[in-house]
Design an enzyme around this catalytic site. Structure first.
Site, short mmCIF file in Angstrom:
data_model
loop_
_atom_site.label_atom_id
_atom_site.label_comp_id
_atom_site.label_asym_id
_atom_site.label_seq_id
_atom_site.Cartn_x
_atom_site.Cartn_y
_atom_site.Cartn_z
N ASP A 92 0.84 -1.20 0.00
CA ASP A 92 0.00 0.00 0.00
C ASP A 92 0.88 1.24 0.00
O ASP A 92 1.91 1.28 0.68
CB ASP A 92 -0.93 0.03 1.22
CG ASP A 92 -1.93 1.17 1.09
OD1 ASP A 92 -2.72 1.15 0.11
OD2 ASP A 92 -1.93 2.10 1.91
C1 TTP Z 1 2.79 8.78 -5.34
C2 TTP Z 1 2.55 7.79 -6.46
C3 TTP Z 1 1.61 6.78 -6.35
N1 TTP Z 1 1.40 5.92 -7.39
C4 TTP Z 1 0.40 4.84 -7.28
C5 TTP Z 1 0.93 3.53 -6.69
C6 TTP Z 1 -0.33 2.82 -6.31
O1 TTP Z 1 -0.78 2.07 -7.45
C7 TTP Z 1 -1.33 3.96 -6.04
C8 TTP Z 1 -1.71 4.05 -4.59
O2 TTP Z 1 -2.80 3.22 -4.36
P1 TTP Z 1 -2.72 1.84 -3.57
O3 TTP Z 1 -4.01 1.74 -2.81
O4 TTP Z 1 -1.45 1.71 -2.82
O5 TTP Z 1 -2.69 0.74 -4.71
P2 TTP Z 1 -3.70 0.42 -5.88
O6 TTP Z 1 -5.13 0.64 -5.45
O7 TTP Z 1 -3.26 1.16 -7.13
O8 TTP Z 1 -3.41 -1.11 -6.16
P3 TTP Z 1 -3.68 -2.41 -5.23
O9 TTP Z 1 -4.32 -1.96 -3.94
O10 TTP Z 1 -4.60 -3.29 -6.04
O11 TTP Z 1 -2.32 -3.00 -5.04
O12 TTP Z 1 -0.66 5.17 -6.42
C9 TTP Z 1 2.15 6.00 -8.55
O13 TTP Z 1 1.95 5.21 -9.49
N2 TTP Z 1 3.11 6.99 -8.66
C10 TTP Z 1 3.34 7.88 -7.68
O14 TTP Z 1 4.24 8.75 -7.84
#
Ligand code: TTP
EC number: 3.6.1.9
Length: 189
Positions: free
Chosen positions: A70
């Protein structure tokens, strides 16, 4: 066998860079922070719940390891998850503008009766963003599905004047900590 409990294409892409074979598990875990839950406790709890939800799907397959993760953006006591709409995204970017925030990615690796976890913490400093710059970014749609309404891997790179920590961790799966966890559990050599 390793299974990644995630719908995030970025997490799959990053995990593949470690050269490990893995399958995917689709999980739906509500991400709701408790009223006075400290930000790092929250990100760790959600990662643990994602891994636990994945493990429930593979209990019949002994020896399977499930990885959950997460990512949250933290500014003081505020935690920014994925924005609900463009307005929410613009408001997050306005608050991040000209300031340094923390990006935490928690990892949880579980198997029947065993678990290991880790956390990657990075500090990201944003340039001052005026309304026109924020509006252009919102228009691009890149904020969608990303904690804090930006992706370090895309056009938002030009917002970032300084990063202290892990680029892959900010993107959603810190490769240093992931590799170390997988070695500790014997998933990779
Ligand atoms: C800050 C930041 C976040 N993110 C993304 C990563 C995560 O995918 C998302 C944060 O949400 P999460 O809830 O961590 O993940 P998710 O819902 O995308 O996937 P899952 O729970 O199914 O594993 O933000 C980026 O891609 N680049 C960035 O610079």
């Amino acid at each position: 066998m390793l299974r990644l409990a995630s719908r995030s294409p970025r997490r799959s892409e990053l995990l593949a860079r470690l050269g490990v074979d893995f399958g995917l598990l689709e999980i739906d875990v509500p991400e709701v922070r408790g009223e006075s839950e400290p930000p790092l406790d929250y990100v760790s709890r959600v990662a643990r719940e994602k891994a636990g939800a994945g493990l429930l799907q593979v209990v019949a397959v002994p020896g399977t390891w499930v990885l959950g993760a997460d990512t949250e953006v933290i500014l003081g006591d505020e935690v920014f998850g994925k924005p609900v709409d463009a307005e929410d995204a613009a408001s997050m970017l306005q608050r991040l503008s000209g300031r340094t925030h923390t990006v935490a990615t928690a990892l949880w690796l579980v198997s029947a009766g065993q678990e290991q976890h880790a956390i990657s913490i990075s500090e990201v400093t944003f340039d001052a963003l005026d309304d026109a710059r924020i509006a252009r970014y919102i228009e691009s749609g890149e904020w969608q599905g990303k904690a804090g309404a930006y992706g370090i891997q895309g056009a938002a790179q030009e917002f970032i004047s300084h990063l202290s920590g892990s680029h892959s961790g900010v993107m959603g799966l810190p490769l240093f900590e992931t590799g170390r966890l997988l070695r500790q559990c014997g998933v990779i050599a």
